[in-house]
Scaffold this motif. Structure first.
Motif, PDB file in Angstrom:
ATOM      1  N   LEU A 189       0.891  -1.275  -0.172  1.00  0.00           N
ATOM      2  CA  LEU A 189       0.143  -0.022  -0.046  1.00  0.00           C
ATOM      3  C   LEU A 189       0.983   1.386   0.114  1.00  0.00           C
ATOM      4  O   LEU A 189       1.909   1.272   0.589  1.00  0.00           O
ATOM      5  N   PRO A 190       0.329   2.406  -0.564  1.00  0.00           N
ATOM      6  CA  PRO A 190       1.161   3.456  -0.538  1.00  0.00           C
ATOM      7  C   PRO A 190       1.187   4.158   0.934  1.00  0.00           C
ATOM      8  O   PRO A 190       0.392   3.879   1.649  1.00  0.00           O
ATOM      9  N   ALA A 191       2.056   4.802   1.052  1.00  0.00           N
ATOM     10  CA  ALA A 191       2.625   5.356   2.426  1.00  0.00           C
ATOM     11  C   ALA A 191       1.569   6.501   2.601  1.00  0.00           C
ATOM     12  O   ALA A 191       0.823   6.901   1.589  1.00  0.00           O
ATOM     13  N   GLY A 192       1.048   6.551   3.799  1.00  0.00           N
ATOM     14  CA  GLY A 192      -0.071   7.443   3.941  1.00  0.00           C
ATOM     15  C   GLY A 192      -1.404   6.945   3.895  1.00  0.00           C
ATOM     16  O   GLY A 192      -2.352   7.528   4.278  1.00  0.00           O
ATOM     17  N   SER A 193      -1.322   5.547   3.694  1.00  0.00           N
ATOM     18  CA  SER A 193      -2.754   5.027   3.701  1.00  0.00           C
ATOM     19  C   SER A 193      -3.280   4.580   5.003  1.00  0.00           C
ATOM     20  O   SER A 193      -2.469   4.019   5.738  1.00  0.00           O
ATOM     21  N   ALA A 194      -4.536   4.859   5.385  1.00  0.00           N
ATOM     22  CA  ALA A 194      -5.103   4.628   6.500  1.00  0.00           C
ATOM     23  C   ALA A 194      -5.477   3.192   6.770  1.00  0.00           C
ATOM     24  O   ALA A 194      -5.932   2.824   7.767  1.00  0.00           O
ATOM     25  N   GLY A 195      -5.611   2.548   5.785  1.00  0.00           N
ATOM     26  CA  GLY A 195      -6.038   1.151   5.927  1.00  0.00           C
ATOM     27  C   GLY A 195      -6.927   0.714   4.613  1.00  0.00           C
ATOM     28  O   GLY A 195      -7.202   1.518   3.512  1.00  0.00           O
ATOM     29  N   LEU A 196      -7.630  -0.298   4.737  1.00  0.00           N
ATOM     30  CA  LEU A 196      -8.567  -0.940   3.940  1.00  0.00           C
ATOM     31  C   LEU A 196     -10.080  -0.967   4.387  1.00  0.00           C
ATOM     32  O   LEU A 196     -10.069  -1.174   5.436  1.00  0.00           O
ATOM     33  N   ALA A 197     -10.788  -0.761   3.543  1.00  0.00           N
ATOM     34  CA  ALA A 197     -12.099  -0.896   3.829  1.00  0.00           C
ATOM     35  C   ALA A 197     -12.787  -1.608   2.791  1.00  0.00           C
ATOM     36  O   ALA A 197     -12.362  -1.701   1.471  1.00  0.00           O
ATOM     37  N   LEU A 198     -14.233  -1.913   3.101  1.00  0.00           N
ATOM     38  CA  LEU A 198     -15.038  -2.766   2.047  1.00  0.00           C
ATOM     39  C   LEU A 198     -16.081  -1.911   1.586  1.00  0.00           C
ATOM     40  O   LEU A 198     -16.828  -1.355   2.582  1.00  0.00           O
ATOM     41  N   LEU A 199     -16.496  -1.721   0.364  1.00  0.00           N
ATOM     42  CA  LEU A 199     -17.527  -0.867   0.169  1.00  0.00           C
ATOM     43  C   LEU A 199     -18.081  -1.649  -1.194  1.00  0.00           C
ATOM     44  O   LEU A 199     -17.616  -1.953  -2.357  1.00  0.00           O
ATOM     45  N   ALA A 200     -19.535  -2.191  -0.925  1.00  0.00           N
ATOM     46  CA  ALA A 200     -20.101  -2.970  -1.682  1.00  0.00           C
ATOM     47  C   ALA A 200     -19.334  -4.310  -2.262  1.00  0.00           C
ATOM     48  O   ALA A 200     -19.093  -4.580  -3.376  1.00  0.00           O
ATOM     49  N   GLY A 201     -18.442  -4.829  -1.321  1.00  0.00           N
ATOM     50  CA  GLY A 201     -17.638  -5.992  -1.491  1.00  0.00           C
ATOM     51  C   GLY A 201     -16.350  -5.700  -2.309  1.00  0.00           C
ATOM     52  O   GLY A 201     -15.386  -6.571  -2.392  1.00  0.00           O
ATOM     53  N   GLU A 202     -15.897  -4.196  -2.865  1.00  0.00           N
ATOM     54  CA  GLU A 202     -14.841  -4.111  -3.312  1.00  0.00           C
ATOM     55  C   GLU A 202     -13.964  -3.198  -1.975  1.00  0.00           C
ATOM     56  O   GLU A 202     -14.327  -2.526  -1.383  1.00  0.00           O
ATOM     57  N   PRO A 203     -12.509  -3.592  -2.096  1.00  0.00           N
ATOM     58  CA  PRO A 203     -11.852  -2.912  -1.339  1.00  0.00           C
ATOM     59  C   PRO A 203     -11.612  -1.652  -1.600  1.00  0.00           C
ATOM     60  O   PRO A 203     -11.296  -1.190  -2.739  1.00  0.00           O
ATOM     61  N   VAL A 204     -11.298  -0.800  -0.766  1.00  0.00           N
ATOM     62  CA  VAL A 204     -11.042   0.750  -0.948  1.00  0.00           C
ATOM     63  C   VAL A 204      -9.843   1.134   0.174  1.00  0.00           C
ATOM     64  O   VAL A 204      -9.816   0.652   1.209  1.00  0.00           O
ATOM     65  N   VAL A 205      -8.907   1.416  -0.658  1.00  0.00           N
ATOM     66  CA  VAL A 205      -7.709   2.193   0.181  1.00  0.00           C
ATOM     67  C   VAL A 205      -8.136   3.429   0.671  1.00  0.00           C
ATOM     68  O   VAL A 205      -8.048   4.396  -0.161  1.00  0.00           O
ATOM     69  N   LEU A 206      -7.820   3.477   1.893  1.00  0.00           N
ATOM     70  CA  LEU A 206      -8.267   4.800   2.720  1.00  0.00           C
ATOM     71  C   LEU A 206      -6.879   5.622   2.465  1.00  0.00           C
ATOM     72  O   LEU A 206      -5.935   4.888   3.181  1.00  0.00           O
ATOM     73  N   MET A 207      -6.924   6.887   2.178  1.00  0.00           N
ATOM     74  CA  MET A 207      -5.865   7.717   2.339  1.00  0.00           C
ATOM     75  C   MET A 207      -5.929   8.765   3.371  1.00  0.00           C
ATOM     76  O   MET A 207      -7.076   9.144   3.559  1.00  0.00           O
ATOM     77  N   ALA A 208      -4.940   8.990   4.079  1.00  0.00           N
ATOM     78  CA  ALA A 208      -5.028  10.201   4.845  1.00  0.00           C
ATOM     79  C   ALA A 208      -4.656  11.434   4.211  1.00  0.00           C
ATOM     80  O   ALA A 208      -5.349  12.417   4.472  1.00  0.00           O
ATOM     81  N   GLY A 209      -3.756  11.538   2.897  1.00  0.00           N
ATOM     82  CA  GLY A 209      -3.605  12.532   2.375  1.00  0.00           C
ATOM     83  C   GLY A 209      -3.563  12.418   0.746  1.00  0.00           C
ATOM     84  O   GLY A 209      -3.571  11.015   0.341  1.00  0.00           O
ATOM     85  N   LYS A 210      -3.532  13.358  -0.084  1.00  0.00           N
ATOM     86  CA  LYS A 210      -3.331  13.155  -1.341  1.00  0.00           C
ATOM     87  C   LYS A 210      -2.252  12.735  -2.020  1.00  0.00           C
ATOM     88  O   LYS A 210      -2.276  12.313  -3.050  1.00  0.00           O
TER      89      LYS A 210
END
Lengths: 531, 111
Positions: free
Chosen positions: B84-105
């Motif tokens: 995962l890129p640096a700064g990612s807050a983690g993963l979440a699932l949305l409608a069964g798809e993984p979402v990489v949560l970012m803290a910044g752009k």
């Protein structure tokens, strides 16, 4: 006046002279003895008178004897004449006194001429009758053959007429079939025309369907355009709602909350719009797919219709050609039918004509058979006349009795030598090609000298039992010759060599009044009459 | 659990940006020439979405999916974090798809 015969009968004969001498001697003797010369003279005178009268007496006796002998000869000549033996009759009449021989000869001469003419004419008539019979037989046979040929031709023509009738019937049936084929061809051509028209109309309809499908496709494209706009609007609305939500998230309080609720509602509406647009797009895509399939199907149908049209057009051409051929065939069949009908009619006419001709030929054949029968009767009558004429023995080549008698006279010295006899028979046979067989049956020696024509003997050789020990006294020619004691001619018989008609001329051999042999000559009737 | 993530699609993946970092969303047109075959139905000019960030920057994304109010952040292990890129807050699932949560752009640009 004094012919040899008279002189011979009137001159004194030797006994008279001796008587005169004897009387003279007696007178002399008595004179010398002194007896009375008167008685002696008287005796001499008586002797002289007797001597002088003796010739007359003798002549008278001779005349009487001569007349008796002449009568005998005359009777003999007449007997021979009665037996129709003119040769012997003439020979005997030649020894008669002129007073008899001359008139008898004058009487025999025309009879001989007449008989000779009758014999020769009968031979000619028999030959002519035989020729007529042969010609009549040939004509009858030829006519029968012609009649049979006409019958065969008539039968063949009847078969031909029947065949022609069958052919005419078949041709007529073929003409009818051709006519039906022509009509069927016309119907087929019309049907093909209708099919072509139908395919044309189908092609036109397919083209119309394709055009309308293309229109539908364009409308669908337009709808896709509008849908895209709606989707854009939905996306923009969605973005707007997101922006609003973001703004609302940044606002606090009820305004922010309400703004967030509105944003949320707008976002739900945009979502519903997007969903509706997606549904419409799916429907439209399905519709567009169907349209495309329809267009493709119509295009394929149009191409197939085009191909079908081409095939139908080709089929129409073929059917048109077939119909034209059927028309020609029908016309030809009609001509053939008409021709065969005419041929059948002509054949029937020919058959009728042949039947009439056969009837005429049959009548001719019947007539010729009757004529042939009449010719056979004529020939038989001619042969009968010929054989009747052979009853006369004449010094003529036509007389078979004379032939037998003359050959018998010639062969008599050879009876004792059978070999010489047969050699002479062979030479005689060469002179008469109409003679099949000549034979001499010697009863004393019990042997038969027999000679036949070489050409005939090659076919049927003479067996030895004929030559030695065979008794022919029961044969008609033997019995007739023995009974008549002169040459005879038998009636018509069948030759054992040629199986043809023959007559046998036979003549007996007598020695001291006893029958010792008989000569037989088998004369072929046809060769004799045609020779 | 966190709230207020703007879920976007960029380069084939789903990213979640904090809504507070996004000032707005705009649709912009940029002339892009695609070498090779031209896609059926696409113009030579491509319309893309651009996020106007709160710090004044912008971020181009392929699509903005939704504003997720609540996401359950799944912590990732060290082995997975390196992907995962640096700064990612983690993963979440949305409608069964993984979402990489970012803290910044910034980390998002490294994707």
């Amino acid at each position: 006046m004094f012919d040899r015969h008279t002189l011979r009968t009137t001159m004194p004969t030797a006994p008279v002279v001796l008587a005169l001498l004897a009387v003279g001697l007696v007178i002399v003797a008595e004179a010398r003895s002194g007896s009375s010369w008167r008685s002696s003279a008287a005796l001499l005178v008586a002797a002289l008178v007797g001597a002088a009268a003796l010739p007359a007496v003798r002549r008278s006796f001779a005349l009487r004897t001569a007349k008796q002998a002449d009568r005998v000869r005359l009777v003999a000549s007449l007997d021979e004449l009665a037996a129709a033996d003119l040769v012997r009759a003439k020979a005997i009449a030649a020894d008669l006194p002129p007073a008899l021989s001359v008139p008898l000869g004058e009487a025999l001469a025309p009879l001989e001429v007449l008989a000779s003419r009758i014999q020769s004419s009968s031979v000619e008539v028999a030959g002519a009758a035989g020729a007529v019979k042969r010609i009549a037989s040939e004509l009858a046979a030829g006519s029968s053959e012609q009649s049979a040929s006409v019958v065969e031709i008539t039968a063949a023509m009847e078969e031909l007429a029947q065949t022609a009738t069958q052919i005419a019937g078949n041709a007529e049936a073929q003409a009818e079939l051709a006519r039906l084929g022509e009509a069927t061809g016309n119907e087929g051509a019309a049907a093909v025309g209708r099919a072509v028209a139908g395919v044309e109309r189908l092609r036109e309809r397919i083209a119309a369907i394709a055009k309308r499908s293309a229109d539908l496709e364009r409308r669908a494209e337009e709808i896709f355009g509008v849908l895209a706009l709606v989707e854009d609007i939905a996306r923009e609305t969605h973005l707007l709602s997101l922006n609003a939500a973001i703004e609302a998230a940044g606002e606090a309080g009820d305004v922010g909350r309400r703004f967030g609720e509105v944003a949320e509602e707008v976002r739900r509406l945009s979502g519903r719009s997007r969903d509706a647009a997606a549904s419409v797009r799916r429907l439209l895509e399905e519709f567009s797919t169907s349209i495309a399939a329809t267009v493709e199907a119509t295009s394929a149908g149009g191409r197939e219709a085009e191909r079908v049209l081409l095939r139908v057009t080709a089929t129409a051409g073929a059917i048109t050609g077939l119909r034209d051929a059927l028309v020609e065939t029908a016309a030809a069949a009609r001509e053939i039918s008409a021709g065969t009908s005419e041929q059948r009619t002509a054949s029937l006419q020919v058959v009728q004509t042949l039947r009439e001709a056969s009837s005429v030929v049959q009548q001719i054949a019947d007539g010729l058979r009757g004529f042939s029968g009449a010719a056979r009767d004529l020939e038989e009558a001619a042969v009968s006349v010929q054989l009747l004429a052979q009853g006369f023995r004449l010094d003529s080549p036509s007389s078979l009795r004379h032939l037998a008698e003359s050959w018998a006279t010639e062969l008599r010295p050879l009876l004792a030598s059978p070999d010489a006899l047969e050699r002479r028979l062979e030479s005689l046979l060469e002179e008469r090609p109409d003679v099949e067989l000549v034979f001499v049956n010697d009863r004393r020696r019990q042997r038969t000298a027999i000679v036949g024509q070489p050409a005939l003997l090659r076919l049927v050789p003479i067996p030895d039992e004929i030559r030695f020990g065979r008794d022919f006294s029961d044969r008609p020619w033997f019995r007739a010759a023995a009974a008549e004691r002169r040459g005879i001619v038998t009636s018509v018989m069948t030759s054992i060599l040629t199986n043809e008609k023959v007559v046998t001329a036979a003549a007996p051999f007598f020695e001291d009044g006893e029958l010792v042999a008989v000569l037989g000559i088998d004369v072929n009737l046809e060769r004799w009459t045609s020779g | 659990m966190t709230a207020g993530f703007l879920i976007v699609r960029r380069a084939g993946a789903l990213w979640g940006l904090p809504a507070a970092q996004v000032a707005g969303i705009e649709r912009v047109e940029r002339a892009e020439r695609l070498e090779g075959a031209k896609q059926a139905g696409e113009d030579s000019a491509t319309r893309r979405l651009e996020l106007r960030l709160a710090d004044g920057g912008s971020l181009a994304v392929d699509a903005v999916l939704t504003l997720a109010g609540e996401l359950r952040v799944q912590p990732v292990s060290a082995r997975l974090r390196r992907f995962l890129p640096a700064g990612s807050a983690g993963l979440a699932l949305l409608a069964g798809e993984p979402v990489v949560l970012m803290a910044g752009k910034d980390e998002v640009f490294h994707v």
